[in-house]
Design a protein around this motif. Structure first.
Motif, PDB file in Angstrom:
ATOM      1  N   MET A  36       0.986  -1.307   0.071  1.00 21.46           N
ATOM      2  CA  MET A  36      -0.110   0.089   0.135  1.00 21.46           C
ATOM      3  C   MET A  36       0.762   1.198   0.110  1.00 21.46           C
ATOM      4  N   ASP A  37       0.610   2.175  -0.860  1.00 16.26           N
ATOM      5  CA  ASP A  37       1.216   3.360  -0.826  1.00 16.26           C
ATOM      6  C   ASP A  37       0.791   4.624  -0.040  1.00 16.26           C
ATOM      7  N   GLY A  59       5.142  -5.593   6.788  1.00 15.56           N
ATOM      8  CA  GLY A  59       5.285  -6.296   5.395  1.00 15.56           C
ATOM      9  C   GLY A  59       4.506  -5.478   4.434  1.00 15.56           C
ATOM     10  N   HIS A  60       4.184  -4.040   4.661  1.00 12.18           N
ATOM     11  CA  HIS A  60       3.654  -3.168   3.726  1.00 12.18           C
ATOM     12  C   HIS A  60       4.428  -2.101   3.400  1.00 12.18           C
ATOM     13  N   ARG A  61       4.990  -1.953   2.245  1.00 14.53           N
ATOM     14  CA  ARG A  61       5.788  -0.679   1.852  1.00 14.53           C
ATOM     15  C   ARG A  61       5.091   0.439   1.656  1.00 14.53           C
ATOM     16  N   ALA A 116      11.702  -1.560   8.417  1.00 11.39           N
ATOM     17  CA  ALA A 116      12.721  -1.094   7.659  1.00 11.39           C
ATOM     18  C   ALA A 116      12.586   0.004   6.893  1.00 11.39           C
ATOM     19  N   LEU A 117      13.832   0.816   6.576  1.00 10.32           N
ATOM     20  CA  LEU A 117      13.686   2.175   6.081  1.00 10.32           C
ATOM     21  C   LEU A 117      14.804   1.992   4.964  1.00 10.32           C
ATOM     22  N   VAL A 118      14.536   2.701   3.902  1.00 12.41           N
ATOM     23  CA  VAL A 118      15.394   2.666   2.810  1.00 12.41           C
ATOM     24  C   VAL A 118      15.708   4.187   2.523  1.00 12.41           C
TER      25      VAL A 118
END
Length: 229
Positions: A1-2, A124-126, A86-88
């Motif tokens: 989901m964005d 689990g959602h980006r 997590a973070l990128v």
């Protein structure tokens, strides 16, 4: 989901979680110009959501900063109850300032990564984060920062905390079995200790809500040093 589909409290919560990962990472990996760059001797920090990396002045990272290289920083958070988040962050590196090292003869450089994009994975959602949301000053006192603050007190100021509790309660220092802080937020912190009389707990409420990391540190020091009511 964005994240573009999120508004209001949901958007705020996702951005706050992303900032928590940066403030309290378990692991970090860096790619510069699409090639891995080891972080073995690098100290990771942050300034308002922008990562900082302190390295030796002549290191490959310092040279990459001087060249304004493109970098990708991947982080896995260590915030309790949020395992796997997590973070990128991607953007360009740049030198911020030089710093003397108290324990060695080397000059160090503080390198900044100016984010151009932020991608966070939660449960689990980006989510692709708008930078304005991610960099908002409203996220200064995020969960990760608060957790690291308590860990800092435990690691570097535990003896000071014990002495403060002993003086405030009239308990001989050697009779204090354990002392700890928990549940730190912008309004106060919970102090717990064990002495011959048993286990005790008191909520130290700040005289005002902390609005910044600097103010939180000051209020926390004052709260610990004040007599227990």
């Amino acid at each position: 989901m964005d994240l573009s589909s999120l508004v209001g409290p949901a958007s705020y919560a996702v951005a706050a979680a992303a900032r928590s990962i940066l403030a309290c990472p378990a692991t970090a990996d860096l790619e510069v110009d699409r090639l891995p760059l080891p972080l073995d001797d690098v100290v990771l920090g942050e300034m308002g959501g922008r990562p900082t990396l302190t390295c030796e002045a002549g290191s490959p990272l310092a040279r990459a900063a001087a060249a304004r290289s493109v970098a990708r920083l991947g982080l896995v958070g260590a915030v309790r109850g949020r395992a796997g988040d997590a973070l990128v962050l991607t953007g360009r590196l740049g030198p911020l300032e030089t710093a003397a090292c108290a324990s060695c003869d080397h000059e160090h450089l503080v390198v900044g990564l100016d984010p151009a994009a932020a991608l966070v994975t939660l449960a689990g959602h980006r989510h692709q984060l708008p930078l304005a949301d991610y960099l908002s000053p409203a996220h200064q006192l995020n969960r990760g920062y608060l957790q690291r603050s308590l860990e800092h007190v435990e690691e570097h100021h535990h003896d000071d905390l014990r002495r403060s509790v002993a003086a405030s309660t009239g308990t001989p220092l050697d009779d204090l079995v354990a002392v700890r802080l928990r549940e730190l937020d912008a309004r106060g912190v919970t102090l717990e200790w064990i002495d011959p009389g048993g286990a005790h707990q008191v909520r130290l409420r700040f005289p005002r809500r902390a609005s910044s990391t600097v103010e939180l540190g000051r209020l926390l020091r004052e709260g610990i040093a004040a007599p227990l009511g």
